[in-house]
Design an enzyme around this catalytic site. Structure first.
Site, short mmCIF file in Angstrom:
data_model
loop_
_atom_site.label_atom_id
_atom_site.label_comp_id
_atom_site.label_asym_id
_atom_site.label_seq_id
_atom_site.Cartn_x
_atom_site.Cartn_y
_atom_site.Cartn_z
N GLU A 139 -7.84 -29.96 67.04
CA GLU A 139 -6.95 -30.59 65.85
C GLU A 139 -5.48 -30.26 66.09
OE1 GLU A 139 -9.82 -28.69 65.35
OE2 GLU A 139 -10.97 -29.60 63.67
N ALA A 190 -13.67 -35.29 63.27
CA ALA A 190 -13.48 -36.27 62.20
C ALA A 190 -13.00 -37.73 62.64
CB ALA A 190 -12.52 -35.72 61.12
N GLY A 213 -14.38 -31.42 63.76
CA GLY A 213 -15.31 -31.54 62.67
C GLY A 213 -16.74 -31.85 63.21
N GLU A 252 -17.27 -28.04 63.56
CA GLU A 252 -17.43 -27.44 62.36
C GLU A 252 -18.95 -27.67 61.87
OE1 GLU A 252 -13.85 -29.09 61.31
OE2 GLU A 252 -13.10 -27.15 60.95
N1 CO8 Z 1 -12.02 -40.31 65.87
C1 CO8 Z 1 -11.97 -41.68 66.11
N2 CO8 Z 1 -12.49 -42.09 67.24
C2 CO8 Z 1 -12.64 -41.27 68.46
C3 CO8 Z 1 -12.61 -40.11 68.15
C4 CO8 Z 1 -12.51 -39.57 66.95
N3 CO8 Z 1 -12.37 -38.11 66.58
N4 CO8 Z 1 -13.13 -39.49 69.20
C5 CO8 Z 1 -13.48 -40.49 70.32
N5 CO8 Z 1 -13.04 -41.81 69.71
C6 CO8 Z 1 -13.25 -43.05 70.23
C7 CO8 Z 1 -12.24 -43.41 70.91
O1 CO8 Z 1 -10.91 -43.82 70.34
C8 CO8 Z 1 -12.86 -44.53 71.91
O2 CO8 Z 1 -12.56 -45.61 71.32
P1 CO8 Z 1 -12.20 -46.95 71.95
O3 CO8 Z 1 -13.26 -47.14 72.95
O4 CO8 Z 1 -12.30 -47.86 70.79
O5 CO8 Z 1 -10.80 -46.67 72.67
C9 CO8 Z 1 -14.08 -44.02 71.86
O6 CO8 Z 1 -14.24 -43.11 70.89
C10 CO8 Z 1 -14.56 -43.35 73.31
O7 CO8 Z 1 -13.64 -42.21 73.42
P2 CO8 Z 1 -12.78 -42.24 74.96
O8 CO8 Z 1 -12.33 -43.27 75.35
O9 CO8 Z 1 -11.57 -41.12 74.46
O10 CO8 Z 1 -13.70 -41.28 75.65
P3 CO8 Z 1 -13.51 -40.07 76.70
O11 CO8 Z 1 -14.61 -39.85 77.50
O12 CO8 Z 1 -12.37 -40.66 77.63
O13 CO8 Z 1 -12.89 -38.93 75.77
C11 CO8 Z 1 -13.03 -37.18 74.24
C12 CO8 Z 1 -13.93 -38.14 75.01
C13 CO8 Z 1 -12.47 -35.90 74.96
C14 CO8 Z 1 -14.01 -36.79 73.12
C15 CO8 Z 1 -11.82 -37.76 73.31
O14 CO8 Z 1 -12.45 -39.10 72.92
C16 CO8 Z 1 -11.19 -37.16 72.37
O15 CO8 Z 1 -10.36 -36.34 72.43
N6 CO8 Z 1 -11.31 -37.36 70.83
C17 CO8 Z 1 -10.83 -36.72 69.85
C18 CO8 Z 1 -11.51 -35.26 69.77
C19 CO8 Z 1 -10.50 -34.79 68.48
O16 CO8 Z 1 -9.28 -34.66 68.61
N7 CO8 Z 1 -11.37 -34.35 67.71
C20 CO8 Z 1 -10.74 -33.56 66.43
C21 CO8 Z 1 -10.57 -34.63 65.43
S1 CO8 Z 1 -9.74 -33.92 64.01
C22 CO8 Z 1 -10.88 -33.12 63.19
O17 CO8 Z 1 -12.22 -33.04 63.65
C23 CO8 Z 1 -10.41 -32.55 61.81
C24 CO8 Z 1 -11.79 -32.24 60.89
C25 CO8 Z 1 -11.50 -31.64 59.57
C26 CO8 Z 1 -12.57 -32.00 58.50
C27 CO8 Z 1 -11.96 -31.57 57.45
C28 CO8 Z 1 -13.29 -31.80 56.37
C29 CO8 Z 1 -13.23 -31.08 55.06
#
Ligand code: CO8
Length: 258
Positions: free
Chosen positions: A132, A65, A109, A112
């Site tokens: 998360e 998400a 998400g 999921e």
């Molecule tokens: N949300 C928003 N932006 C994101 C997300 C995200 N989940 N993941 C990556 N991005 C963005 C980064 O902020 C970055 O943006 P910018 O270039 O502007 O700084 C860009 O994407 C590239 O990301 P990275 O530079 O971090 O890329 P890396 O290759 O270094 O890392 C990762 C990749 C490991 C995937 C890293 O980006 C990361 O850890 N992302 C977050 C993963 C995460 O925590 N996901 C869970 C989110 S919570 C969730 O999903 C709850 C769902 C609940 C749903 C409920 C519905 C009912």
């Protein structure tokens, strides 16, 4: 027409939906989930379409998400207005098979959504996880419920509590994904599977999906009875006659979806 997804039709019968927010690694915001829901429903309602594929990019199926969007929400918005939650259940109402073709990150998400699809075909660079806990929340779209069913309690707890990622090989070994293929063969493999499904009788395909999904919702005796009734109902279709006649005549079946 859509801004956060791309849709196309392959071979006239497979609906492909590609999540498309590349700068955010396909992070799932309300707009994307609205568009995904609308595209799924449109393909489900289209008689020409027999199977749907949901995919992302080579780098990310979806990295979860959208944290930037979520960060500012409070309880009144998430609970009261259903922000970030709306439309996540649309996938469950889709009656045609939905295949997830996953490359790169399928996190939070994203994992999921992949698990809500009927089965997952993964590229060898796929990484699954429910991270998360690292940002102070827990999975919110079925991760704590579908992961244990797919992987068993121990691995599910490991993933949800430590936030570690699982690679494609472990995901296949654990039953989370049905097949792993080289990245450059992912769409070919998914399309091949979709076309095989399209070649069968539409009603039998829908009934098969419904019966398997029922196994997660009911005790064995009820599930077996449900399956029996669907099995018996299929004898009212012309595709059952055609399938069996074709087998006996040693010719390919020509299913009509009736
Ligand atoms: N949300 C928003 N932006 C994101 C997300 C995200 N989940 N993941 C990556 N991005 C963005 C980064 O902020 C970055 O943006 P910018 O270039 O502007 O700084 C860009 O994407 C590239 O990301 P990275 O530079 O971090 O890329 P890396 O290759 O270094 O890392 C990762 C990749 C490991 C995937 C890293 O980006 C990361 O850890 N992302 C977050 C993963 C995460 O925590 N996901 C869970 C989110 S919570 C969730 O999903 C709850 C769902 C609940 C749903 C409920 C519905 C009912």
């Amino acid at each position: 027409m859509y801004e956060t997804i791309q849709t196309r039709v392959e071979a006239g019968k497979v609906g492909v939906i590609a999540l498309n927010r590349p700068k955010q690694l396909n992070a799932l915001n309300d707009q994307l989930m609205d568009e995904l829901g609308a595209a799924l429903k449109a393909f489900d309602a289209d008689d020409a379409i027999g199977c749907i594929i949901v995919t992302g990019s080579e780098k990310a199926f979806a990295a979860g998400a959208d944290i930037a969007a979520m960060a500012k929400y409070d309880f009144a918005e998430t609970y009261g207005r259903d922000y970030i939650s709306r439309n996540w259940e649309t996938m469950r109402s889709i009656r045609k098979p939905v295949i997830a073709a996953v490359a790169g990150f399928a996190l939070g998400g994203g994992c999921e959504v992949a698990m809500m699809c009927d089965f997952i075909i993964a590229a060898d660079n796929a990484k699954f996880g429910q991270p998360e806990i690292k940002i102070g929340i827990i999975p919110g779209a079925g991760g704590t419920q579908r992961l244990p069913r797919a992987l068993g309690k121990s691995k599910a707890m490991d993933m949800v509590l430590t936030a570690r990622m699982m690679d494609a090989a472990e995901a296949e070994r654990s039953g989370l994904v049905s097949r792993v293929v080289p990245l450059d063969k992912l769409m070919e493999e998914a399309l091949g599977a979709a076309l095989v499904i399209c070649s069968y009788g539409r009603l039998a395909v829908m009934a098969a999906k419904e019966a398997v999904n029922r196994s997660f919702e009911s005790p064995l005796s009820d599930g077996v009875l449900y399956e029996r009734r669907l099995f018996q109902a299929l004898f009212a279709t012309s595709d059952q006659k055609e399938g069996m006649d074709a087998f006996l005549a040693k010719r390919p079946a020509e299913f009509k979806g009736r």
